[in-house]
Design a protein around this motif. Structure first.
Motif, short mmCIF file in Angstrom:
data_model
loop_
_atom_site.label_atom_id
_atom_site.label_comp_id
_atom_site.label_asym_id
_atom_site.label_seq_id
_atom_site.Cartn_x
_atom_site.Cartn_y
_atom_site.Cartn_z
N TYR A 152 -20.66 -2.04 1.45
CA TYR A 152 -21.81 -2.26 0.60
C TYR A 152 -21.73 -3.65 -0.02
N GLY A 153 -22.87 -4.15 -0.49
CA GLY A 153 -22.92 -5.45 -1.15
C GLY A 153 -23.11 -5.28 -2.64
N ASP A 154 -22.03 -5.32 -3.40
CA ASP A 154 -22.10 -5.15 -4.84
C ASP A 154 -21.66 -6.45 -5.51
N PRO A 155 -22.30 -6.85 -6.62
CA PRO A 155 -22.02 -8.16 -7.21
C PRO A 155 -20.77 -8.21 -8.07
N SER A 156 -19.91 -7.20 -8.02
CA SER A 156 -18.70 -7.18 -8.85
C SER A 156 -17.58 -7.95 -8.16
N ALA A 157 -16.93 -7.30 -7.19
CA ALA A 157 -15.83 -7.91 -6.46
C ALA A 157 -15.46 -7.03 -5.28
N THR A 158 -14.69 -7.58 -4.36
CA THR A 158 -14.09 -6.84 -3.26
C THR A 158 -12.58 -6.97 -3.37
N VAL A 159 -11.89 -5.85 -3.35
CA VAL A 159 -10.42 -5.85 -3.41
C VAL A 159 -9.89 -5.59 -2.01
N ASN A 160 -9.11 -6.53 -1.49
CA ASN A 160 -8.57 -6.43 -0.14
C ASN A 160 -7.06 -6.28 -0.21
N PHE A 161 -6.56 -5.13 0.27
CA PHE A 161 -5.12 -4.88 0.31
C PHE A 161 -4.58 -5.32 1.66
N VAL A 162 -3.69 -6.28 1.66
CA VAL A 162 -3.09 -6.78 2.90
C VAL A 162 -1.74 -6.10 3.09
N ARG A 163 -1.65 -5.25 4.11
CA ARG A 163 -0.43 -4.48 4.33
C ARG A 163 0.71 -5.36 4.84
N LYS A 164 1.94 -4.92 4.59
CA LYS A 164 3.10 -5.57 5.15
C LYS A 164 3.11 -5.39 6.66
N LYS A 165 3.56 -6.43 7.36
CA LYS A 165 3.55 -6.42 8.82
C LYS A 165 4.97 -6.47 9.37
N PRO A 166 5.17 -5.96 10.59
CA PRO A 166 6.50 -6.06 11.23
C PRO A 166 6.86 -7.51 11.52
N ARG A 199 7.87 -4.36 17.70
CA ARG A 199 8.39 -4.65 16.37
C ARG A 199 7.95 -3.54 15.41
N GLY A 200 8.79 -3.26 14.42
CA GLY A 200 8.45 -2.19 13.49
C GLY A 200 8.80 -2.54 12.06
N ARG A 201 8.21 -1.79 11.16
CA ARG A 201 8.52 -1.93 9.73
C ARG A 201 8.33 -0.58 9.06
N LEU A 222 6.39 8.01 -1.27
CA LEU A 222 5.59 7.22 -0.34
C LEU A 222 6.40 6.90 0.90
N PHE A 223 5.75 7.03 2.07
CA PHE A 223 6.33 6.51 3.30
C PHE A 223 5.26 5.73 4.03
N TYR A 224 5.62 4.54 4.51
CA TYR A 224 4.71 3.69 5.26
C TYR A 224 5.44 3.16 6.48
N GLY A 225 4.81 3.31 7.64
CA GLY A 225 5.40 2.81 8.86
C GLY A 225 4.36 2.12 9.72
N VAL A 226 4.76 1.03 10.39
CA VAL A 226 3.83 0.28 11.24
C VAL A 226 4.61 -0.36 12.38
N VAL A 227 3.99 -0.40 13.57
CA VAL A 227 4.59 -1.06 14.73
C VAL A 227 3.56 -1.98 15.38
N ASP A 228 4.05 -3.09 15.91
CA ASP A 228 3.26 -4.00 16.75
C ASP A 228 3.83 -3.95 18.16
N TYR A 229 2.95 -3.81 19.14
CA TYR A 229 3.41 -3.75 20.54
C TYR A 229 2.63 -4.76 21.36
N THR A 238 -1.49 -2.60 17.26
CA THR A 238 -0.84 -2.25 15.99
C THR A 238 -1.18 -0.81 15.65
N LEU A 239 -0.15 -0.02 15.34
CA LEU A 239 -0.34 1.36 14.93
C LEU A 239 0.42 1.58 13.62
#
Length: 695
Positions: A152-166, A199-201, A222-229, A238-239
């Motif tokens: 949506y287009g709202d005039p407040s702000a957009t918060v973008n969470f950039v995840r950790k990468k492998p 690669r994984g993290r 919390l558990f977070y897992g990510v792989v790049d192939y 990326t999964l």
């Protein structure tokens, strides 16, 4: 809540020798350097694609943008999203009760949350519980409307969470921390190559803590897992997945009355909690995501991004429905309710980006399609006791009979489908002039039932345009301007007393300003003026006697205008700074100031000094001017945090933090106070310590 230091093991990157002071400065992400550790000291906002899916530097972006970097998250132990956003420019964190939080910027609600640049609006426009920041590399806050790549287009702000990468090289860390109110936290972070092309993290967190509030206790896992192939030399897959379980004992539903029955302000103890002994809330959140990137040619690439979010909530709560007599303490009443909810959000985003030749200039182009689905299924069940008398909150200890939840039930079963086509472009018209533009075409369909009322609404072929211009006056100084349409469908809880969704919010947003490189481009300063005109803003019209939930009406036309000043980056070889001043005023068509739960002026300052001998010192100052609701005025207040760290060995760091050093007493928010007469106090002074082992 109190801040106490607990740091994930930092994973570091190879550095670029930057001409700024002859330092080796890192990018914002945490990566690995072979055999050598460096501190991430660069507070300056780097390239971001949050606005247009085109990577633009902060200077090239025709809007204000700020970043809570990995260094800030680490050094100041901003382990919760609410804490982190309190450090950001222009964002007001509106904690209306212990488990529900709204966010506002430039006077309006922030509804656009992105993960790695893919937009998913907050369900009901609020955050239930908290989000642990351990899985994020950084948090970007794009101020102003963003209806091109966000839902949506709202005039407040957009918060973008950039995840950790492998990362390719093996590395990681382990940390243990303790703090005020029996806080214990253990966190692990590990990354590296699993096999050729893979690669994984993985990140894991366990936390347990009491609170400055009576009886309140929270546990988070919390558990977070990510792989790049590397599927092929031209294709990367990326999964990833994350699971956060959060359980709280004695949470509040609503908060403390801010006035007595005679209208005079209350002054309860800071620790007073309306949650009884038997109350609880369990929030269980799962995220699944996948991204496929294929390089079509040297200049073109295609992306497929899929994200799915599921949150299950189960709670037993108690709400104070009246106020008490100032002298006798009589008159308080309350009611219990059981609440269960499941929200599902999924988004499929397909786009291509690359370059075309236009005359003698390169045109950077992004074009794509997005399909998202949001489903809400919730039910509130009343206590069989109905309203009951309660003792004065001045002596309340949470000891009240736990009822059977067999009373009347009400809720929602709604599904919302959004289909969008979008395109954005960047053209360097001349060496000095950069033009960015975008267009989004949306179709929205909402079906289901809301509190026994049928909902069937469609919005077809809604067009949201965007235009931005940046002109480089000198090598260091640039002027910018942007304009966009506001189009924001109401959240599915914004219903009338009869259960129907309100019409979408609409209007226009404008911003102009200057951006200036300082200290050999080690820091960036910006000054911007903004103005919005918005209609159909949702306003609380009352609280349902049957469900205890608010219902809404469409507000009059609102006008928001103000300015924002920012400075971020290295101001000396050893000092990093991130500071901002925001002024915003919101009025109606009669020029009356409204939404006075938002401060008109806010100031944020975070500074970090790092010596060459392993010593780190930092402080944060957050100031806001007065807010008001009903007959209660909360004056301006200042919160000061501090930290100190010492690198004992090359891979072991000790750290200490202190928050709200002056022990200021303040209400967390007046967001609901004008309508339901309730708010609660923030935490007092708190202290913590941690040890981190990097490997």
């Amino acid at each position: 809540m109190p801040v106490w230091v607990f740091l994930a093991g930092n994973v570091y990157a190879e550095t670029d020798t930057d001409p700024n002071f002859g330092l080796d400065l890192l990018e914002l992400s945490d990566v690995v350097v072979e055999g050598e550790k460096e501190e991430t000291r660069r507070f300056r906002t780097q390239d971001s694609n949050a606005a247009l899916k085109i990577n633009l530097s902060a200077k090239e972006l025709p809007q204000s943008i700020s970043t809570i970097s990995s260094e800030q998250l680490t050094q100041f132990d901003l382990s919760d999203v609410n804490q982190a956003l309190e450090y950001s420019s222009g964002v007001n964190v509106q904690r209306v009760e212990t488990e529900r939080t709204y966010f506002t910027a430039r006077g309006y609600n922030i509804t656009n949350f992105q993960y790695d640049g893919v937009g998913l609006p907050l369900t009901d426009g609020l955050l239930r519980g908290g989000i642990d920041t351990a899985m994020f590399d950084r948090i970007e806050v794009l101020s102003g409307a963003n209806g091109i790549t966000s839902a949506y287009g709202d005039p407040s702000a957009t918060v973008n969470f950039v995840r950790k990468k492998p990362q390719d090289a093996f590395g990681g860390g382990l940390s243990f921390g303790v703090g005020s109110w029996n806080q214990l936290r253990l966190q692990a972070d590990i990354t590296g190559t699993l096999s050729e092309g893979l690669r994984g993290r993985a990140v894991a967190v366990g936390e347990s803590a009491d609170s400055y509030l009576d009886r309140y206790h929270r546990e988070t896992g919390l558990f977070y897992g990510v792989v790049d192939y590397d599927v092929s030399p031209d294709t990367v897959l990326t999964l990833g997945a994350s699971h956060q379980a959060q359980k709280t004992d004695s949470p509040s539903w609503g908060a403390l009355p801010i006035v007595y029955s005679d209208g005079t302000p209350t002054d309860y103890l800071r620790a007073t909690n309306t949650g009884p002994e038997w109350a609880y809330t369990h929030n269980d959140t799962q995220m699944l995501f996948a991204e496929l990137t294929h390089y079509l040619s040297y200049t073109w690439e295609a992306h497929v991004q899929i994200q799915q979010f599921t949150t299950d909530t189960d709670s037993r709560l108690f709400f104070f429905t009246t106020t008490e007599d100032r002298v006798s303490g009589d008159g308080l009443r309350g009611r219990g309710s059981a609440y269960q909810a499941t929200t599902e959000q999924s988004v499929f985003d397909l786009y291509a980006q690359g370059y075309l030749t236009l005359g003698h200039r390169d045109l950077q182009l992004v074009t794509g399609a997005q399909l998202s689905r949001s489903k809400t299924d919730d039910v509130s069940t009343a206590s069989e006791l109905g309203e009951v008398a309660v003792e004065s909150l001045r002596t309340w200890d949470g000891d009240i009979q736990e009822p059977e939840f067999t009373g009347g039930s009400s809720g929602r079963d709604l599904e919302q489908m959004l289909f969008s086509l979008y395109s954005t472009a960047r053209l360097d018209v001349t060496e000095e002039l950069l033009v960015t533009a975008g267009l989004r075409l949306m179709n929205l369909d909402t079906q289901g039932e809301s509190y026994s009322e049928e909902v069937d609404t469609q919005i077809e072929n809604e067009v949201v345009p965007y235009l931005g211009v940046v002109y480089n006056l000198t090598d260091a100084l640039a002027a910018y301007a942007s304009a966009t349409k506001i189009f924001s469908p109401q959240e599915t809880d914004k219903v009338t007393q009869g259960g129907q969704l309100l019409e979408p919010e609409s209007g226009d947003a404008y911003e102009v300003g200057f951006k200036l490189d300082l200290f050999n481009k080690a820091a960036l300063a910006s000054a911007g003026v903004f103005k919005t005109e918005k209609t159909n803003v949702a306003e609380i019209a009352g609280i349902s006697d049957e469900t205890g939930r608010p219902y809404y009406r469409a507000g009059e036309e609102y006008f928001s205008q103000g300015y924002e000043l920012q400075l971020s980056g290295m101001v000396s070889p050893t000092v990093a700074i991130n500071t901002s001043y925001t002024h915003v005023k919101i009025t109606n068509k009669d020029d009356e100031q409204i939404r006075t739960f938002n401060p008109e002026n806010t100031f944020r300052l975070t500074s970090l000094y790092t010596s060459g001998t392993g010593i780190g010192l930092g402080f944060s100052l957050r100031w806001q001017d007065e807010i008001e609701a009903r007959s209660v005025n909360q004056g301006a207040y200042t919160l000061i945090d501090a930290m100190a760290s010492y690198e004992v060995f090359d891979n072991i760091t000790l750290r200490a933090n202190a928050t709200n050093i002056a022990d200021s007493k303040y209400y967390t928010s007046f967001y609901w106070a004008a309508d339901n007469n309730q708010a609660f106090y923030g935490p007092g002074a708190a202290y913590s310590a941690s040890v981190t082992w990097d490997f």
